[in-house]
Scaffold this active site. Structure first.
Site, PDB file in Angstrom:
ATOM      1  N   HIS A   1       4.643 -10.152 -15.051  1.00  0.00           N
ATOM      2  CA  HIS A   1       5.864 -10.851 -14.616  1.00  0.00           C
ATOM      3  C   HIS A   1       5.633 -12.363 -14.646  1.00  0.00           C
ATOM      4  O   HIS A   1       4.525 -12.813 -14.980  1.00  0.00           O
ATOM      5  CB  HIS A   1       6.293 -10.361 -13.230  1.00  0.00           C
ATOM      6  CG  HIS A   1       5.219 -10.465 -12.186  1.00  0.00           C
ATOM      7  ND1 HIS A   1       4.730 -11.660 -11.745  1.00  0.00           N
ATOM      8  CD2 HIS A   1       4.526  -9.507 -11.524  1.00  0.00           C
ATOM      9  CE1 HIS A   1       3.797 -11.457 -10.839  1.00  0.00           C
ATOM     10  NE2 HIS A   1       3.638 -10.154 -10.689  1.00  0.00           N
TER      11      HIS A   1
ATOM     12  N   HIS B   1       2.476 -13.954 -13.221  1.00  0.00           N
ATOM     13  CA  HIS B   1       1.274 -13.995 -14.064  1.00  0.00           C
ATOM     14  C   HIS B   1       1.419 -15.051 -15.151  1.00  0.00           C
ATOM     15  O   HIS B   1       0.436 -15.644 -15.592  1.00  0.00           O
ATOM     16  CB  HIS B   1       1.076 -12.666 -14.821  1.00  0.00           C
ATOM     17  CG  HIS B   1       0.906 -11.452 -13.986  1.00  0.00           C
ATOM     18  ND1 HIS B   1       1.840 -10.433 -13.934  1.00  0.00           N
ATOM     19  CD2 HIS B   1      -0.116 -11.059 -13.191  1.00  0.00           C
ATOM     20  CE1 HIS B   1       1.403  -9.476 -13.147  1.00  0.00           C
ATOM     21  NE2 HIS B   1       0.219  -9.823 -12.677  1.00  0.00           N
TER      22      HIS B   1
ATOM     23  N   CYS C   1      -8.015  -3.336   2.078  1.00  0.00           N
ATOM     24  CA  CYS C   1      -6.714  -3.490   1.403  1.00  0.00           C
ATOM     25  C   CYS C   1      -6.886  -3.073  -0.058  1.00  0.00           C
ATOM     26  O   CYS C   1      -7.652  -3.697  -0.793  1.00  0.00           O
ATOM     27  CB  CYS C   1      -6.214  -4.936   1.471  1.00  0.00           C
ATOM     28  SG  CYS C   1      -4.707  -5.178   0.491  1.00  0.00           S
TER      29      CYS C   1
ATOM     30  N   CYS D   1      -5.783  -5.912  -2.566  1.00  0.00           N
ATOM     31  CA  CYS D   1      -6.807  -6.930  -2.871  1.00  0.00           C
ATOM     32  C   CYS D   1      -8.088  -6.288  -3.363  1.00  0.00           C
ATOM     33  O   CYS D   1      -8.938  -6.976  -3.920  1.00  0.00           O
ATOM     34  CB  CYS D   1      -7.155  -7.739  -1.631  1.00  0.00           C
ATOM     35  SG  CYS D   1      -5.822  -8.724  -0.964  1.00  0.00           S
TER      36      CYS D   1
ATOM     37  N   CYS E   1      -2.365  -7.007   5.544  1.00  0.00           N
ATOM     38  CA  CYS E   1      -2.968  -8.028   4.689  1.00  0.00           C
ATOM     39  C   CYS E   1      -1.933  -9.123   4.418  1.00  0.00           C
ATOM     40  O   CYS E   1      -0.781  -8.823   4.097  1.00  0.00           O
ATOM     41  CB  CYS E   1      -3.406  -7.390   3.363  1.00  0.00           C
ATOM     42  SG  CYS E   1      -3.842  -8.598   2.108  1.00  0.00           S
TER      43      CYS E   1
ATOM     44  N   HIS F   1      -0.572  -8.819   0.981  1.00  0.00           N
ATOM     45  CA  HIS F   1       0.128  -7.561   0.681  1.00  0.00           C
ATOM     46  C   HIS F   1       0.780  -6.979   1.934  1.00  0.00           C
ATOM     47  O   HIS F   1       0.387  -5.903   2.406  1.00  0.00           O
ATOM     48  CB  HIS F   1      -0.836  -6.534   0.078  1.00  0.00           C
ATOM     49  CG  HIS F   1      -1.423  -6.989  -1.215  1.00  0.00           C
ATOM     50  ND1 HIS F   1      -2.643  -7.625  -1.294  1.00  0.00           N
ATOM     51  CD2 HIS F   1      -0.936  -6.930  -2.481  1.00  0.00           C
ATOM     52  CE1 HIS F   1      -2.886  -7.929  -2.564  1.00  0.00           C
ATOM     53  NE2 HIS F   1      -1.871  -7.534  -3.307  1.00  0.00           N
TER      54      HIS F   1
ATOM     55  N   LYS G   1       6.441 -15.217  -2.670  1.00  0.00           N
ATOM     56  CA  LYS G   1       5.571 -15.110  -3.839  1.00  0.00           C
ATOM     57  C   LYS G   1       6.137 -14.066  -4.799  1.00  0.00           C
ATOM     58  O   LYS G   1       6.538 -12.991  -4.381  1.00  0.00           O
ATOM     59  CB  LYS G   1       4.170 -14.683  -3.382  1.00  0.00           C
ATOM     60  CG  LYS G   1       3.184 -14.463  -4.523  1.00  0.00           C
ATOM     61  CD  LYS G   1       1.879 -13.850  -3.994  1.00  0.00           C
ATOM     62  CE  LYS G   1       0.967 -13.455  -5.138  1.00  0.00           C
ATOM     63  NZ  LYS G   1      -0.198 -12.695  -4.698  1.00  0.00           N
TER      64      LYS G   1
ATOM     65  N   LYS H   1       5.041  -7.960  -8.053  1.00  0.00           N
ATOM     66  CA  LYS H   1       5.664  -6.679  -8.304  1.00  0.00           C
ATOM     67  C   LYS H   1       5.594  -5.793  -7.063  1.00  0.00           C
ATOM     68  O   LYS H   1       6.568  -5.168  -6.679  1.00  0.00           O
ATOM     69  CB  LYS H   1       4.975  -5.985  -9.476  1.00  0.00           C
ATOM     70  CG  LYS H   1       5.692  -4.731  -9.938  1.00  0.00           C
ATOM     71  CD  LYS H   1       4.978  -4.122 -11.134  1.00  0.00           C
ATOM     72  CE  LYS H   1       5.312  -2.647 -11.282  1.00  0.00           C
ATOM     73  NZ  LYS H   1       6.576  -2.351 -11.854  1.00  0.00           N
TER      74      LYS H   1
HETATM   75 ZN   LIG Z   1      -4.287  -7.460   0.179  1.00  0.00          ZN
END
Ligand SMILES: [Zn+2]
Length: 504
Positions: A18, A21, A128, A131, A145, A148, A295, A298
């Protein structure tokens, strides 16, 4: 001469690429092209991170075998970056034998050189999967996280091999402080220094019972922790441990996102020091592309597809927008409104209009052959020298937004020069000598702009270059940017570089 060796982070094979990136890839590509432009040999590497747990989860969810899934993802990512005109020289996949060999060799080098740096211990913590790492308290907010927030952290307890990261704190700190290992921009360096000053904990670098990954040397039931493995891609792609790998290593620049500085600026240099391998020269950590202040990701459901962004105004315009608007240092918002505004203002009405006007006037008033004009002493030549100096300083400082701004500045100087000199009035009055004096500097300015634009918009820069009757390509033509000479060239009527979309 050792090539300028530049890398991007390798991508997880867990979904479509996306625009989040894309910023990193086109920024690194612009830097690779900037170095090539000045005649340096360059080695630019991108690739895929294929040993993560979540890759296997994604393959299963798609009903594919891991190998099928990885091949399809690798092809899709590579094709996407090629569509965005990325000029990478190699594409490393961490499931390749050359990488497995490099990882095994680096771990064995650490064991041989610093045997105490690898030890077996028990680890318990919150993991996580997003990560692929255990998170410390400072990396957790509201039990999630920070990177995330939509994923659950998984309580995990394992008996693993540890890397004695704590021992390398002082040497890494010293390397960053002395500038031997540069962490840029300064805001990221300061964050990394704070983490180092707080002290480091050892990290677990093997995993048990995972069906996927690189076997840990000397521990048959374990695989190499995916981050430890992934970082080594920068080294394994050079041919390490074979003789001659140092023809490319150390890397001049690792381009990464700001969320993975801990790995690249603390763990990675510590691994290299422990193995007796020289440190890379610099890590550059860019900001994030945001969508309405969040941010682009996806997994967080805030992604913008690259296909839809390219369909809007083409790949060159997307590269321009990302680097001119969002830039390569801080976070910036992606919106189609801003994309349209940049397209109309900077490109269609700016650069595109300038190219169309100047080439049409040379066609009409000078039978399509660029007049000599005066020696380069016109105000526009001087403005070009100034903008080129600003551009050079910005590009050398990895200030891509500044480099793009210098291009826009020169476009606006040239458009102002046309208004001030009114070539059409000179033509009407039959003042050929003065007309020659105006069109000459304008053509020189366009030639210079085609070279300056080439790291940002390779295809459009090539079209400008060809329209000015030049052979081959602006790549490597740095001398032309410094001393543009286009007198006597025959103009080839250019395509409409940045057509206005029917809808806007
Ligand atoms: Zn994470």
């Amino acid at each position: 001469m050792k090539p300028y060796y530049i890398t991007t982070a390798i991508d997880y094979s867990n979904g479509d690429p996306h625009v989040g990136h894309a910023l990193e890839k086109v920024g690194a590509d612009a830097l690779a092209r900037w170095h090539r432009l000045r005649g340096e040999p360059v080695r630019f590497i991108m690739g895929m991170d294929e040993n993560a747990q979540k890759v296997i989860q994604a393959a299963e969810a798609a009903g594919r075998t891991p190998a099928e899934w990885l091949d399809a993802m690798s092809e899709r990512f590579d094709a996407t970056w090629r569509r965005l005109e990325c000029s990478h020289d190699d594409w490393i996949r961490t499931t390749e034998p050359r990488h497995v060999r490099g990882v095994t060799a680096l771990i064995e080098a650490i064991r041989a050189r610093n045997p105490d740096d690898l030890y077996v211990g028990e680890y318990e913590g919150l993991y996580c999967v997003g990560c692929e790492e255990f998170k410390s308290e400072s990396q957790i907010r509201d039990g999630r996280c920070i990177e995330h927030p939509s994923r659950d952290l998984i309580p995990t307890r394992e008996r693993n091999t540890f890397f004695r990261l704590s021992r390398w704190r002082d040497p890494v700190l010293a390397a960053i402080r002395s500038g031997a290992f540069r962490v840029e921009p300064a805001i990221r360096r300061n964050e990394v220094l704070r983490v180092l000053e707080d002290g480091l904990q050892d990290i677990s670098i093997s995993r048990g019972r995972l069906p996927w990954g690189i076997p840990f040397p000397g521990a048959a039931d374990q695989t190499v922790y995916v981050w430890f493995d992934a970082l080594i891609n920068y080294l394994s792609v050079t041919g390490y441990p074979d003789a001659g790998y140092d023809g490319l290593w150390p890397a001049d620049l690792h381009v990464i996102g700001k969320g993975i500085t801990r790995f690249h600026c603390i763990v990675w240099p510590a691994m290299l020091l422990a193995a007796g391998v020289p440190l890379p020269h610099m890590v550059w950590a860019h900001g994030y592309v945001q969508w309405g202040g969040a941010k682009v990701s996806k997994s967080e459901g805030t992604s913008v597809s690259i296909d839809s962004a390219i369909a809007r105004h083409g790949p060159d315009a997307l590269r321009w927008f990302l680097l001119r608007e969002i830039g390569f240092e801080n976070d910036g918002d992606f919106s189609f409104e801003r994309f349209d505004a940049r397209y109309d203002g900077d490109l269609a009405n700016g650069l595109g209009n300038l190219v169309a006007r100047v080439t049409a006037m040379i066609e009409k008033y000078w039978n399509g052959v660029v007049p000599a004009g005066p020696a380069p002493a016109e105000p526009l030549d001087a403005a070009g020298d100034r903008c080129l100096a600003e551009y050079t300083a910005a590009m050398d400082a990895i200030d891509l937004k500044g480099g793009a701004a210098a291009i826009s500045q020169l476009v606006s100087e040239a458009n102002g020069y046309i208004v001030a000199t009114a070539p059409w009035a000179l033509a009407k009055a039959g003042e050929d000598a003065r007309l020659d004096f105006v069109l000459g500097p304008l053509a020189r300015c366009l030639l210079r702009l085609s070279v300056m634009a080439s790291p940002f918009m390779p295809a459009k820069a090539q079209a400008m270059w060809t329209a000015l009757g030049q052979e081959r390509s602006p790549e490597g033509a740095w001398r032309v940017a410094q001393q543009p000479d286009v007198a006597g060239a025959r103009i080839a009527k250019p395509e409409n570089l940045f057509p206005k979309p029917a809808t806007s």
